[in-house]
Design a protein around this motif. Structure first.
Motif, PDB file in Angstrom:
ATOM      1  N   GLU A   1       0.852  -1.190   0.000  1.00 51.90           N
ATOM      2  CA  GLU A   1       0.000   0.000   0.000  1.00 51.90           C
ATOM      3  C   GLU A   1       0.884   1.236   0.000  1.00 51.90           C
ATOM      4  O   GLU A   1       1.695   1.426   0.907  1.00 51.90           O
ATOM      5  CB  GLU A   1      -0.929   0.051   1.216  1.00 51.90           C
TER       6      GLU A   1
ATOM      7  N   TYR B   1      -1.452  -7.232  -6.965  1.00 43.23           N
ATOM      8  CA  TYR B   1      -2.263  -6.058  -6.668  1.00 43.23           C
ATOM      9  C   TYR B   1      -1.398  -4.983  -6.026  1.00 43.23           C
ATOM     10  O   TYR B   1      -0.415  -5.275  -5.333  1.00 43.23           O
ATOM     11  CB  TYR B   1      -3.393  -6.400  -5.698  1.00 43.23           C
TER      12      TYR B   1
ATOM     13  N   HIS C   1      -2.122  -1.414  -3.729  1.00 44.78           N
ATOM     14  CA  HIS C   1      -3.108  -0.593  -3.008  1.00 44.78           C
ATOM     15  C   HIS C   1      -2.673   0.865  -3.126  1.00 44.78           C
ATOM     16  O   HIS C   1      -1.598   1.239  -2.654  1.00 44.78           O
ATOM     17  CB  HIS C   1      -3.139  -1.031  -1.547  1.00 44.78           C
TER      18      HIS C   1
ATOM     19  N   MET D   1      -6.142  -1.651  -6.145  1.00 49.54           N
ATOM     20  CA  MET D   1      -7.214  -1.567  -5.164  1.00 49.54           C
ATOM     21  C   MET D   1      -7.045  -0.270  -4.396  1.00 49.54           C
ATOM     22  O   MET D   1      -5.958   0.328  -4.389  1.00 49.54           O
ATOM     23  CB  MET D   1      -7.222  -2.780  -4.225  1.00 49.54           C
TER      24      MET D   1
END
Length: 217
Positions: free
Chosen positions: A12, A67, A69, A114
């Motif tokens: 993230e 993915y 973030h 995301m």
């Protein structure tokens, strides 16, 4: 270490909001130039994205994630009148354009995105606008209205549907789940505490799962 154990790391890196780590060394990119602790960068600054992409690329090269973030929660300062580049522009357009630019950059590297999704919800909690709702206050000295937070909830119709939304308003109103599912987004319960989640057996059918967060001790 994680790969050997079958654990997928999802880094993230906050972008747009909560970007103090970018702006303290480069205050010239701040949306509010007078802020001594800037939080939000100006998405209209011509030099901001090469800087942001350099950080994202470095993290992506280390983790090689499926993915990524990209943050975007608690964005309050976008399109404020003190930024000459953003003044007069639609806040939700700027918010969406930033997400699209970052998601497309990551997509070219084969990485899916995301983000925190509360700004898609026109929430009102205890009669107080929250989430993507517009919030105004009054200056105590002269009574002039002050916009605390712009309206961003209509970005739910503008953001690419392949971005996974992290839903951290799950405890405020169960109906907020529908803002993601009705708009075609995959959803994950964020900052989750399943022991406190009402009707989890029913609600889990509409999400990919849940994640816990640890902000400290």
């Amino acid at each position: 270490y994680c790969n050997v154990r079958g654990i997928k790391v999802i880094p993230e890196v906050p972008t747009l909001s909560h970007s103090d780590y970018l702006l303290l060394p480069h205050p010239e990119f701040a949306e509010r130039p007078y802020d001594s602790y800037p939080d939000t960068y100006c998405p209209c600054h011509p030099d901001i994205y090469p800087y942001v992409f350099d950080v994202l690329d470095e993290i992506a090269d280390v983790f090689r994630p499926e993915y990524f973030h990209i943050g975007h929660d608690e964005c309050y300062n976008i399109a404020v009148d003190t930024c000459p580049r953003c003044a007069g522009k639609v806040a939700s357009d700027l918010y969406t354009q930033d997400i699209v630019k970052i998601a497309f950059h990551l997509e070219k590297k084969g990485i899916k995105s995301m983000m925190w999704g509360e700004k898609l919800i026109p929430a009102v909690v205890d009669h107080m606008p929250q989430g993507g709702s517009e919030l105004w206050w009054h200056n105590k000295e002269n009574g002039d209205p002050i916009r605390i937070s712009p309206y961003l909830a209509d970005c739910a119709y503008k953001i690419p549907r392949q971005i996974v939304m992290l839903h951290w308003y799950w405890a405020r109103d169960e109906r907020y789940d529908d803002y993601y599912t009705d708009n075609g987004f995959d959803m994950v319960f964020g900052n989750s505490s399943l022991a406190e989640t009402e009707h989890w057996d029913r609600r889990k059918k509409h999400c990919l799962g849940a994640i816990a967060s640890n902000w400290g001790s």
